[in-house]
Structure formats: structure tokens, C-alpha cells
Design a protein around this motif. Sequence first.
Motif, mmCIF file in Angstrom:
data_model
loop_
_atom_site.group_PDB
_atom_site.id
_atom_site.type_symbol
_atom_site.label_atom_id
_atom_site.label_comp_id
_atom_site.label_asym_id
_atom_site.label_seq_id
_atom_site.Cartn_x
_atom_site.Cartn_y
_atom_site.Cartn_z
ATOM 1 N N MET A 46 -1.347 7.734 -43.819
ATOM 2 C CA MET A 46 0.068 7.914 -43.476
ATOM 3 C C MET A 46 0.600 9.255 -43.961
ATOM 4 S SD MET A 46 1.581 4.084 -43.692
ATOM 5 C CE MET A 46 3.031 4.515 -42.738
ATOM 6 N N GLU A 47 0.199 9.667 -45.140
ATOM 7 C CA GLU A 47 0.648 10.969 -45.666
ATOM 8 C C GLU A 47 0.132 12.112 -44.803
ATOM 9 O OE1 GLU A 47 -0.672 10.840 -49.737
ATOM 10 O OE2 GLU A 47 1.025 9.591 -50.353
ATOM 11 N N GLU A 48 -1.050 11.972 -44.251
ATOM 12 C CA GLU A 48 -1.646 13.035 -43.435
ATOM 13 C C GLU A 48 -1.181 13.013 -41.979
ATOM 14 O OE1 GLU A 48 -5.855 12.391 -43.901
ATOM 15 O OE2 GLU A 48 -5.853 13.144 -45.955
ATOM 16 N N ASN A 49 -0.763 11.849 -41.463
ATOM 17 C CA ASN A 49 -0.486 11.706 -40.040
ATOM 18 C C ASN A 49 0.921 11.248 -39.664
ATOM 19 O OD1 ASN A 49 -3.307 12.106 -38.799
ATOM 20 N ND2 ASN A 49 -3.666 10.663 -40.457
ATOM 21 N N LEU A 50 1.630 10.665 -40.589
ATOM 22 C CA LEU A 50 2.943 10.138 -40.255
ATOM 23 C C LEU A 50 4.006 10.648 -41.218
ATOM 24 C CD1 LEU A 50 1.927 6.489 -39.344
ATOM 25 C CD2 LEU A 50 2.825 8.191 -37.795
ATOM 26 N N THR A 102 5.805 1.730 -50.302
ATOM 27 C CA THR A 102 6.840 2.109 -49.354
ATOM 28 C C THR A 102 6.629 3.564 -48.971
ATOM 29 O OG1 THR A 102 8.358 0.542 -50.376
ATOM 30 C CG2 THR A 102 9.339 2.260 -49.031
ATOM 31 N N TYR A 103 6.878 3.872 -47.712
ATOM 32 C CA TYR A 103 6.657 5.223 -47.209
ATOM 33 C C TYR A 103 7.771 5.575 -46.223
ATOM 34 C CZ TYR A 103 4.343 9.211 -45.057
ATOM 35 O OH TYR A 103 4.055 10.472 -44.595
ATOM 36 N N VAL A 104 8.257 6.812 -46.299
ATOM 37 C CA VAL A 104 9.260 7.299 -45.354
ATOM 38 C C VAL A 104 8.539 8.115 -44.278
ATOM 39 C CG1 VAL A 104 11.309 8.732 -45.040
ATOM 40 C CG2 VAL A 104 11.070 7.329 -47.107
ATOM 41 N N ILE A 105 8.733 7.746 -43.020
ATOM 42 C CA ILE A 105 8.071 8.397 -41.886
ATOM 43 C C ILE A 105 8.608 9.816 -41.715
ATOM 44 C CG2 ILE A 105 7.642 8.284 -39.397
ATOM 45 C CD1 ILE A 105 6.292 6.043 -41.087
ATOM 46 N N THR A 106 7.691 10.792 -41.675
ATOM 47 C CA THR A 106 8.083 12.195 -41.543
ATOM 48 C C THR A 106 7.735 12.779 -40.175
ATOM 49 O OG1 THR A 106 6.001 12.930 -42.538
ATOM 50 C CG2 THR A 106 7.876 12.634 -44.020
#
Length: 85
Positions: A81-85, A5-9
Motif C-alpha cells: 500500500m505504501e508503494e502503490n496506494l 490504518t492507512y490514508v490513501i495517497t
Amino acid sequence: MMEFTYVITDPEGIHARPAGMLVAKAKQFASQIEIKSGDKTGDLKKIFSVMSLGVKNGQEVTLTFNGEDEAKASAEIRQFMEENL
């Protein structure tokens, strides 16, 4: 099957440019990859499927990986995702 799971930043959420890059990254893997936001689910290898989710900044997405290279796919998509979103 693997999942994270990832929260969009990104202030604009998942918009066209990073969505296209994310889809291109997903297509490098044989595994089936799904992205879920709320009650909507999409195929991470299809740009319209990803864009139709309408994911905004601060929203949580769950990515599910199923296939022969799921561990590598999960690690690389998470890093993307951590690097771009």
C-alpha cells in the motif's frame, strides 16, 4: 489479530489496477483480511468487495488480519500500500 490504518495517497483512490494487484497480494496469505472504509467493510481477497467501498484519495482505510500468517500478511500488505496506494 493485527490491524493497521492507512490514508490513501493515490490521486485516483483505490481504482481497478491497484485494487486487482492488492487482491492478488492478499490471496497469497491464509489469513482472513478485511478492509474497512467508513461504515463499509470488504474482503480484501475479492475484487468486487474492494471496489464497492469506493475509496478515494485522502480517505482512511483500516485493514484487519486474522490467521496463522497475519504478521507476514500485515507487513507485506502495508508495504504494498505504501508503494502503490
